[in-house]
Design a protein around this motif. Structure first.
Motif, PDB file in Angstrom:
ATOM      1  N   ARG A 187      48.928  43.627  34.208  1.00 47.03           N
ATOM      2  CA  ARG A 187      49.415  44.242  32.961  1.00 47.03           C
ATOM      3  C   ARG A 187      48.499  43.917  31.786  1.00 47.03           C
ATOM      4  N   LEU A 188      48.142  42.636  31.631  1.00 50.05           N
ATOM      5  CA  LEU A 188      47.293  42.244  30.511  1.00 50.05           C
ATOM      6  C   LEU A 188      45.901  42.864  30.629  1.00 50.05           C
ATOM      7  N   CYS A 189      45.413  43.023  31.855  1.00 49.00           N
ATOM      8  CA  CYS A 189      44.133  43.694  32.071  1.00 49.00           C
ATOM      9  C   CYS A 189      44.223  45.154  31.645  1.00 49.00           C
ATOM     10  N   ASP A 190      45.294  45.824  32.057  1.00 46.66           N
ATOM     11  CA  ASP A 190      45.494  47.231  31.685  1.00 46.66           C
ATOM     12  C   ASP A 190      45.583  47.405  30.177  1.00 46.66           C
ATOM     13  N   GLU A 191      46.113  46.385  29.485  1.00 48.21           N
ATOM     14  CA  GLU A 191      46.253  46.448  28.032  1.00 48.21           C
ATOM     15  C   GLU A 191      44.976  46.042  27.303  1.00 48.21           C
ATOM     16  N   GLY A 192      43.924  45.701  28.047  1.00 47.96           N
ATOM     17  CA  GLY A 192      42.665  45.326  27.436  1.00 47.96           C
ATOM     18  C   GLY A 192      42.648  43.926  26.858  1.00 47.96           C
ATOM     19  N   LEU A 193      43.520  43.052  27.346  1.00 41.99           N
ATOM     20  CA  LEU A 193      43.651  41.708  26.790  1.00 41.99           C
ATOM     21  C   LEU A 193      42.928  40.641  27.607  1.00 41.99           C
ATOM     22  N   LEU A 194      42.292  41.053  28.710  1.00 45.00           N
ATOM     23  CA  LEU A 194      41.539  40.121  29.560  1.00 45.00           C
ATOM     24  C   LEU A 194      40.114  40.610  29.734  1.00 45.00           C
ATOM     25  N   GLU A 195      39.210  39.657  29.950  1.00 49.59           N
ATOM     26  CA  GLU A 195      37.819  39.999  30.227  1.00 49.59           C
ATOM     27  C   GLU A 195      37.689  40.467  31.683  1.00 49.59           C
ATOM     28  N   PRO A 196      36.869  41.487  31.938  1.00 46.00           N
ATOM     29  CA  PRO A 196      36.623  41.870  33.343  1.00 46.00           C
ATOM     30  C   PRO A 196      35.837  40.781  34.061  1.00 46.00           C
ATOM     31  N   ILE A 197      36.060  40.660  35.355  1.00 47.47           N
ATOM     32  CA  ILE A 197      35.343  39.680  36.178  1.00 47.47           C
ATOM     33  C   ILE A 197      34.624  40.428  37.296  1.00 47.47           C
ATOM     34  N   ASP A 198      33.305  40.310  37.330  1.00 48.48           N
ATOM     35  CA  ASP A 198      32.495  40.948  38.362  1.00 48.48           C
ATOM     36  C   ASP A 198      32.596  40.116  39.641  1.00 48.48           C
ATOM     37  N   PRO A 199      33.079  40.685  40.744  1.00 47.39           N
ATOM     38  CA  PRO A 199      33.187  39.925  42.001  1.00 47.39           C
ATOM     39  C   PRO A 199      31.863  39.331  42.456  1.00 47.39           C
ATOM     40  N   ALA A 200      30.757  39.845  41.938  1.00 46.85           N
ATOM     41  CA  ALA A 200      29.444  39.342  42.346  1.00 46.85           C
ATOM     42  C   ALA A 200      29.225  37.891  41.921  1.00 46.85           C
ATOM     43  N   ILE A 201      30.010  37.403  40.949  1.00 52.02           N
ATOM     44  CA  ILE A 201      29.840  35.999  40.514  1.00 52.02           C
ATOM     45  C   ILE A 201      30.491  35.024  41.480  1.00 52.02           C
ATOM     46  N   LEU A 202      31.326  35.536  42.373  1.00 51.04           N
ATOM     47  CA  LEU A 202      32.081  34.661  43.273  1.00 51.04           C
ATOM     48  C   LEU A 202      31.234  34.269  44.470  1.00 51.04           C
ATOM     49  N   PRO A 203      31.198  32.992  44.807  1.00 51.41           N
ATOM     50  CA  PRO A 203      30.360  32.549  45.921  1.00 51.41           C
ATOM     51  C   PRO A 203      30.895  33.033  47.265  1.00 51.41           C
ATOM     52  N   ALA A 204      29.997  33.140  48.218  1.00 50.00           N
ATOM     53  CA  ALA A 204      30.415  33.462  49.589  1.00 50.00           C
ATOM     54  C   ALA A 204      31.272  32.337  50.135  1.00 50.00           C
ATOM     55  N   GLY A 205      32.019  32.631  51.183  1.00 49.14           N
ATOM     56  CA  GLY A 205      32.822  31.600  51.820  1.00 49.14           C
ATOM     57  C   GLY A 205      31.943  30.529  52.431  1.00 49.14           C
ATOM     58  N   ALA A 206      32.544  29.403  52.759  1.00 46.01           N
ATOM     59  CA  ALA A 206      31.787  28.299  53.356  1.00 46.01           C
ATOM     60  C   ALA A 206      31.125  28.708  54.662  1.00 46.01           C
ATOM     61  N   ASP A 207      31.668  29.736  55.303  1.00 48.80           N
ATOM     62  CA  ASP A 207      31.089  30.228  56.563  1.00 48.80           C
ATOM     63  C   ASP A 207      30.091  31.353  56.340  1.00 48.80           C
TER      64      ASP A 207
END
Length: 357
Positions: A86-106
């Protein structure tokens, strides 16, 4: 007035932490402690970026007030899934690019490693938690509650009940206790007749309910003998039982589970550091570390919850998680779509019902 109060409270809380590079707002109690031990402390040790934890009964409220007042002092917020959407839809949160997330330990890419729905446009899952109900086994002996229907049976189990003060999870729980199958709950709740049915079920125990708002309250209500049984966040009851030795028993029948999310408020003063914190906290290692602290399931497949041991060094976490197969027999995943569309309307009706004679 409520927004102003929430903003004032939040600003006061963080006034003493102006030197922190990342300020995280979460739910306090055992959950906030788990995140502090699993995420904040090791993140600071690894990066040198200072962090601080700030508590709230529900971070979504002060975060919304801060952003709308253009005075944001929080960098990361722990939000319920529907609130994050809801807060994302209202423009109240920053977008997060999934590319910043590290790969799994495997080595599995993050987008494949996270469970379905655990990454959204503005938030990343920290864990899967649930609303359950519990009782004190030292006070209830012989016949004990085993189903959601038992929670509403005042004749079989006389005494006060504790319930979260709000429509979400309460209305769904009432319908499941009234015999509605989990798969049919939201379709039922989306009709006038189904909504009436949920409130009619709540009417049967209304005069015997003690309403709670903060997650730390249900274990205390049980410990003080103020209620015979109470709804609660499963991790709070687990920590009281296993971590503190309280004689509390969780009933999983009728549980409602969902993702908890880390998000960044729009205009966060330390956005880059906040993104770095979220990437660290939601890594395989970060999610495993949190699951060692509290019984909420990791949202990554590589976290392998079946092998996680509680911080006591002996309790296997798998069977104590909402996602354990045996705990999902009569469970419901909370619908974020339903609550994004209906939250305001249903809480207005709930509050009106609450104050009506």
């Amino acid at each position: 007035m409520k927004k102003l109060l929430a903003l004032t409270t939040a600003l006061t809380a963080v006034a003493f932490t102006a030197q922190a590079d990342v300020t995280v707002m979460s739910w306090g109690g055992a959950y906030g402690e788990a995140q502090t031990n699993a995420h904040l402390i090791p993140f600071t040790a690894k990066t040198g970026i200072k962090t601080v934890m700030v508590d709230s009964d529900n971070p979504a409220t002060p975060i919304k007030a801060m952003v709308e007042a253009n005075n944001v002092t929080i960098d990361v917020a722990s939000l319920e899934y529907a609130d994050a959407i809801r807060l994302c839809d209202e423009g109240l949160l920053e977008p997060i690019d999934p590319a910043i997330l590290p790969a799994g330990a495997d080595g599995t890419p993050a987008t494949d490693d996270f469970l379905p729905g655990a990454i959204t446009d503005c938030a990343v899952s920290t864990d899967i938690w649930s609303n359950i109900f519990a009782y004190d086994s030292s006070k209830l002996t012989g016949t004990v509650p085993t189903t959601a229907a038992d929670f509403f049976d005042l004749e079989k189990f006389p005494g006060k009940r504790g319930m979260r003060k709000g429509a979400k999870a309460v209305l769904e729980f009432a319908l499941m206790a009234d015999g509605v199958a989990p798969a049919d709950v939201y379709a039922t709740l989306d009709t006038p007749e189904g909504l009436d049915r949920a409130f009619a079920k709540l009417d049967t125990i209304k005069s015997d309910v003690v309403w709670w708002e903060a997650g730390a309250q249900p274990p205390q209500l049980l410990a003080d003998g103020e209620v015979v049984m109470t709804t609660a966040y499963n991790g709070r009851i687990f920590n009281a039982a296993i971590g503190e030795g309280k004689p509390f028993t969780i009933v999983w029948d009728g549980q409602l589970y969902e993702n908890e999310m880390y998000a960044i408020p729009k205009g966060a003063p330390n956005k880059d550091q906040a993104l770095e914190f979220i990437a660290y906290a939601t890594s395989t290692e970060g999610l495993q570390a949190q699951a060692q602290q509290i019984s909420y399931g990791p949202a990554r497949k590589s976290a392998n919850a079946t092998e996680i041991i509680f911080k006591d060094g002996k309790t296997v976490m798998g069977p104590n998680l909402p996602t354990a197969p045996e705990n999902l027999a009569n469970a419901l995943e909370t619908s974020s779509d339903f609550w994004v569309d209906n939250d305001s309307e249903l809480n207005e009706r709930f509050n009106a019902w609450l104050t009506a004679n």
